[in-house]
Motif scaffolding. Structure first.
Motif, PDB file in Angstrom:
ATOM      1  N   GLY A   1      23.175  -7.370 -25.222  1.00 32.84           N
ATOM      2  CA  GLY A   1      24.560  -7.302 -24.818  1.00 32.84           C
ATOM      3  C   GLY A   1      25.477  -7.400 -26.021  1.00 32.84           C
ATOM      4  O   GLY A   1      25.037  -7.565 -27.171  1.00 32.84           O
ATOM      5  N   ILE A   2      26.766  -7.322 -25.777  1.00 32.48           N
ATOM      6  CA  ILE A   2      27.748  -7.447 -26.847  1.00 32.48           C
ATOM      7  C   ILE A   2      27.714  -8.866 -27.402  1.00 32.48           C
ATOM      8  O   ILE A   2      27.768  -9.850 -26.660  1.00 32.48           O
ATOM      9  CB  ILE A   2      29.154  -7.103 -26.335  1.00 32.48           C
ATOM     10  CG1 ILE A   2      29.214  -5.636 -25.911  1.00 32.48           C
ATOM     11  CG2 ILE A   2      30.212  -7.389 -27.402  1.00 32.48           C
ATOM     12  CD1 ILE A   2      30.511  -5.228 -25.261  1.00 32.48           C
ATOM     13  N   GLY A   3      27.577  -8.978 -28.726  1.00 30.23           N
ATOM     14  CA  GLY A   3      27.498 -10.268 -29.373  1.00 30.23           C
ATOM     15  C   GLY A   3      26.111 -10.883 -29.398  1.00 30.23           C
ATOM     16  O   GLY A   3      25.911 -11.957 -29.972  1.00 30.23           O
ATOM     17  N   GLU A   4      25.133 -10.195 -28.826  1.00 31.02           N
ATOM     18  CA  GLU A   4      23.757 -10.710 -28.782  1.00 31.02           C
ATOM     19  C   GLU A   4      22.895  -9.977 -29.801  1.00 31.02           C
ATOM     20  O   GLU A   4      23.043  -8.789 -30.029  1.00 31.02           O
ATOM     21  CB  GLU A   4      23.174 -10.500 -27.379  1.00 31.02           C
ATOM     22  CG  GLU A   4      21.709 -10.907 -27.244  1.00 31.02           C
ATOM     23  CD  GLU A   4      21.094 -10.491 -25.918  1.00 31.02           C
ATOM     24  OE1 GLU A   4      19.929 -10.862 -25.673  1.00 31.02           O
ATOM     25  OE2 GLU A   4      21.775  -9.783 -25.150  1.00 31.02           O
ATOM     26  N   ARG A   5      21.974 -10.724 -30.442  1.00 32.51           N
ATOM     27  CA  ARG A   5      20.940 -10.113 -31.275  1.00 32.51           C
ATOM     28  C   ARG A   5      19.585 -10.613 -30.804  1.00 32.51           C
ATOM     29  O   ARG A   5      19.466 -11.741 -30.328  1.00 32.51           O
ATOM     30  CB  ARG A   5      21.166 -10.445 -32.755  1.00 32.51           C
ATOM     31  CG  ARG A   5      22.472  -9.914 -33.297  1.00 32.51           C
ATOM     32  CD  ARG A   5      22.545 -10.024 -34.820  1.00 32.51           C
ATOM     33  NE  ARG A   5      22.163 -11.319 -35.332  1.00 32.51           N
ATOM     34  CZ  ARG A   5      22.938 -12.405 -35.308  1.00 32.51           C
ATOM     35  NH1 ARG A   5      24.151 -12.333 -34.751  1.00 32.51           N
ATOM     36  NH2 ARG A   5      22.534 -13.548 -35.815  1.00 32.51           N
ATOM     37  N   ARG A   6      18.593  -9.775 -30.991  1.00 32.60           N
ATOM     38  CA  ARG A   6      17.281 -10.103 -30.442  1.00 32.60           C
ATOM     39  C   ARG A   6      16.195  -9.582 -31.367  1.00 32.60           C
ATOM     40  O   ARG A   6      16.297  -8.466 -31.886  1.00 32.60           O
ATOM     41  CB  ARG A   6      17.143  -9.472 -29.051  1.00 32.60           C
ATOM     42  CG  ARG A   6      15.820  -9.719 -28.350  1.00 32.60           C
ATOM     43  CD  ARG A   6      15.806  -9.000 -27.006  1.00 32.60           C
ATOM     44  NE  ARG A   6      14.554  -9.196 -26.297  1.00 32.60           N
ATOM     45  CZ  ARG A   6      14.226  -8.562 -25.181  1.00 32.60           C
ATOM     46  NH1 ARG A   6      15.080  -7.700 -24.641  1.00 32.60           N
ATOM     47  NH2 ARG A   6      13.061  -8.787 -24.594  1.00 32.60           N
ATOM     48  N   THR A   7      15.148 -10.389 -31.598  1.00 29.75           N
ATOM     49  CA  THR A   7      14.017  -9.985 -32.418  1.00 29.75           C
ATOM     50  C   THR A   7      12.734 -10.124 -31.597  1.00 29.75           C
ATOM     51  O   THR A   7      12.513 -11.160 -30.963  1.00 29.75           O
ATOM     52  CB  THR A   7      13.912 -10.830 -33.690  1.00 29.75           C
ATOM     53  OG1 THR A   7      15.105 -10.658 -34.465  1.00 29.75           O
ATOM     54  CG2 THR A   7      12.721 -10.409 -34.533  1.00 29.75           C
TER      55      THR A   7
ATOM     56  N   THR B   1      23.847  -6.216 -31.981  1.00 25.81           N
ATOM     57  CA  THR B   1      24.726  -6.277 -30.822  1.00 25.81           C
ATOM     58  C   THR B   1      24.804  -4.948 -30.084  1.00 25.81           C
ATOM     59  O   THR B   1      24.824  -3.872 -30.691  1.00 25.81           O
ATOM     60  CB  THR B   1      26.143  -6.702 -31.267  1.00 25.81           C
ATOM     61  OG1 THR B   1      27.035  -6.661 -30.148  1.00 25.81           O
ATOM     62  CG2 THR B   1      26.688  -5.787 -32.358  1.00 25.81           C
ATOM     63  N   ASP B   2      24.832  -5.002 -28.748  1.00 23.69           N
ATOM     64  CA  ASP B   2      25.067  -3.836 -27.897  1.00 23.69           C
ATOM     65  C   ASP B   2      24.149  -2.671 -28.265  1.00 23.69           C
ATOM     66  O   ASP B   2      24.601  -1.558 -28.498  1.00 23.69           O
ATOM     67  CB  ASP B   2      26.533  -3.414 -28.009  1.00 23.69           C
ATOM     68  CG  ASP B   2      26.954  -2.442 -26.909  1.00 23.69           C
ATOM     69  OD1 ASP B   2      26.286  -2.413 -25.859  1.00 23.69           O
ATOM     70  OD2 ASP B   2      27.942  -1.712 -27.111  1.00 23.69           O
ATOM     71  N   SER B   3      22.864  -2.937 -28.302  1.00 26.26           N
ATOM     72  CA  SER B   3      21.886  -1.931 -28.708  1.00 26.26           C
ATOM     73  C   SER B   3      20.821  -1.763 -27.636  1.00 26.26           C
ATOM     74  O   SER B   3      20.599  -2.659 -26.816  1.00 26.26           O
ATOM     75  CB  SER B   3      21.226  -2.316 -30.032  1.00 26.26           C
ATOM     76  OG  SER B   3      22.185  -2.411 -31.066  1.00 26.26           O
TER      77      SER B   3
ATOM     78  N   ARG C   1      21.125   3.387 -28.275  1.00 30.15           N
ATOM     79  CA  ARG C   1      22.481   2.974 -28.656  1.00 30.15           C
ATOM     80  C   ARG C   1      22.394   1.839 -29.654  1.00 30.15           C
ATOM     81  O   ARG C   1      21.465   1.037 -29.629  1.00 30.15           O
ATOM     82  CB  ARG C   1      23.253   2.522 -27.410  1.00 30.15           C
ATOM     83  CG  ARG C   1      24.709   2.119 -27.695  1.00 30.15           C
ATOM     84  CD  ARG C   1      25.515   1.994 -26.431  1.00 30.15           C
ATOM     85  NE  ARG C   1      25.142   0.837 -25.634  1.00 30.15           N
ATOM     86  CZ  ARG C   1      25.621   0.592 -24.425  1.00 30.15           C
ATOM     87  NH1 ARG C   1      26.451   1.450 -23.857  1.00 30.15           N
ATOM     88  NH2 ARG C   1      25.251  -0.479 -23.748  1.00 30.15           N
ATOM     89  N   GLY C   2      23.348   1.789 -30.560  1.00 33.33           N
ATOM     90  CA  GLY C   2      23.477   0.627 -31.424  1.00 33.33           C
ATOM     91  C   GLY C   2      22.691   0.712 -32.709  1.00 33.33           C
ATOM     92  O   GLY C   2      22.649   1.745 -33.370  1.00 33.33           O
ATOM     93  N   GLU C   3      22.023  -0.389 -33.061  1.00 31.97           N
ATOM     94  CA  GLU C   3      21.439  -0.534 -34.388  1.00 31.97           C
ATOM     95  C   GLU C   3      20.185  -1.392 -34.312  1.00 31.97           C
ATOM     96  O   GLU C   3      20.138  -2.387 -33.586  1.00 31.97           O
ATOM     97  CB  GLU C   3      22.472  -1.189 -35.306  1.00 31.97           C
ATOM     98  CG  GLU C   3      22.091  -1.271 -36.750  1.00 31.97           C
ATOM     99  CD  GLU C   3      23.255  -1.748 -37.612  1.00 31.97           C
ATOM    100  OE1 GLU C   3      23.228  -1.498 -38.827  1.00 31.97           O
ATOM    101  OE2 GLU C   3      24.201  -2.365 -37.057  1.00 31.97           O
ATOM    102  N   ILE C   4      19.173  -1.016 -35.084  1.00 28.30           N
ATOM    103  CA  ILE C   4      17.926  -1.760 -35.094  1.00 28.30           C
ATOM    104  C   ILE C   4      17.431  -1.931 -36.534  1.00 28.30           C
ATOM    105  O   ILE C   4      17.792  -1.156 -37.423  1.00 28.30           O
ATOM    106  CB  ILE C   4      16.826  -1.075 -34.257  1.00 28.30           C
ATOM    107  CG1 ILE C   4      16.592   0.364 -34.739  1.00 28.30           C
ATOM    108  CG2 ILE C   4      17.166  -1.131 -32.786  1.00 28.30           C
ATOM    109  CD1 ILE C   4      15.453   1.076 -34.013  1.00 28.30           C
TER     110      ILE C   4
END
Length: 363
Positions: free
Chosen positions: A126-132, A145-147, A164-167
């Motif tokens: 989601g917006i403002g979230e990062r995940r690994t 964020t938002d990916s 969508r977004g960035e990785i």
């Protein structure tokens, strides 16, 4: 995996009212003939409308999250169109406002195809979230964020689709499956990892890649003969037909990956562009008046605390932060003199903000 169900459309009258308020607030800020009291009165009227019904708040939230075209329309031009639209009853009035917004009913139903693909993706944030996450082949995949990413692993190939977004990717050895080739597909072309660590970002009209370790082969979607191999410290932006630009600078590559450590690294970036980048990490609208859009910003900023960054801007640049609601924030010309982080005035005529912050990391 389960997926979010797109919310139902709101009543037309409510979406119309939200659009009107958006235009009125922007016009009040942009019109030099509107005094402070009039602006305050307009904001108070809007707040009353916003708080009167939960559906009003939801319509406003959807507008500032999805109505990006509204933000690019000159406010006074939009306001004049709004006034003309008010003279036309019913459907013509709504169509006039939609022309101003540059959006369709998809904004309100959140059902545009790209958003739906993102909701249905195998992995998303989601917006403002990062995940690994660590994939079965040993690859470490980080989503900004938002990916959103789809995965297509077979016996012969490992393939990710950046929806969508960035990785950021650190490819695994995949020894148990014969070292299958690893690809990342974007809307503009394909990337083949050659034992590597790299970041990829999807833009509307291009994609960008920065290589931190190893090498990556970039293949534009419509011009395989324009393919190029980038090594560590190199990067490029590309579209479907060619590599638009390239760089060979390890510092630039590392800056592109700073978000994996919760940081935004910029150098002499115009304030307007900086707020666009910072706005990726918070919900709602974040912008600035044209008079301050060209102020330069340099430094390292914590993306997990965007309000802190905005307060730093207000203390260091000649800007004031106007928070209409948590969803709508705008930087206006202020009374402060631009100073660097050490408190000394900048020597150039255009103030530059320099700061280092952000103790937190996020995985």
């Amino acid at each position: 995996m389960s997926h979010a169900i797109p919310p139902a459309p709101l009543p037309e009258a409510i979406t119309l009212a939200a659009t009107e308020w958006f235009v009125r607030l922007q016009a009040a800020d942009a019109d030099p003939d509107v005094d402070v009291r009039a602006r305050a009165a307009t904001r108070a009227e809007w707040q009353h409308w916003h708080d009167a019904d939960p559906r009003h708040a939801l319509a406003w939230q959807r507008l500032v999250e999805f109505g990006t075209h509204l933000r690019t329309i000159p406010p006074l031009l939009a306001h004049r169109t709004l006034i003309r639209a008010r003279a036309n009853p019913g459907r013509r009035r709504l169509l006039g406002l939609m022309a101003v917004a540059g959006v369709t009913g998809a904004v309100w139903s959140a059902s545009d195809s790209n958003a739906v693909r993102a909701w249905r993706a195998d992995l998303n944030t989601g917006i403002g979230e990062r995940r690994t996450v660590q994939l079965a082949d040993g690859t470490v995949l980080a989503l900004n964020t938002d990916s959103a990413v789809d995965m297509q692993f077979s016996q012969d190939v490992r393939r990710l689709r950046l929806v969508r977004g960035e990785i950021a990717i650190t490819t695994g050895a995949d020894a148990d499956h014969g070292h299958r080739p690893f690809f990342v597909d974007t809307s503009h072309g394909s990337l083949q990892a050659l034992g590597t660590r790299f970041v990829v970002r999807e833009h509307d009209d291009s994609a960008a890649v920065a290589v931190l370790e190893g090498a990556v082969r970039v293949v534009p979607a419509k011009r395989a003969d324009a393919a190029a191999v980038l090594s560590a410290g190199q990067g490029a932006t590309f579209d479907a037909t060619a590599l638009r630009s390239r760089f060979d600078d390890a510092g630039v590559a590392n800056a592109a990956a700073a978000w994996t450590q919760g940081m935004l690294v910029v150098h002499a970036m115009p304030l307007g562009d900086f707020l666009t980048e910072l706005g990726r990490y918070r919900r709602g609208h974040l912008g600035c008046a044209p008079e301050v859009a060209g102020l330069r910003v340099s430094g390292i900023y914590p993306v997990d605390d965007t309000d802190r960054v905005l307060d730093m801007l207000a203390r260091t640049l000649p800007v004031a932060v106007q928070r209409y609601t948590r969803w709508f924030v705008r930087l206006q010309p202020g009374t402060r003199t631009g100073r660097s982080a050490d408190g000394l005035p900048n020597s150039s005529g255009s103030p530059t903000l320099r700061a280092i912050g952000g103790e937190r990391t996020h995985t």
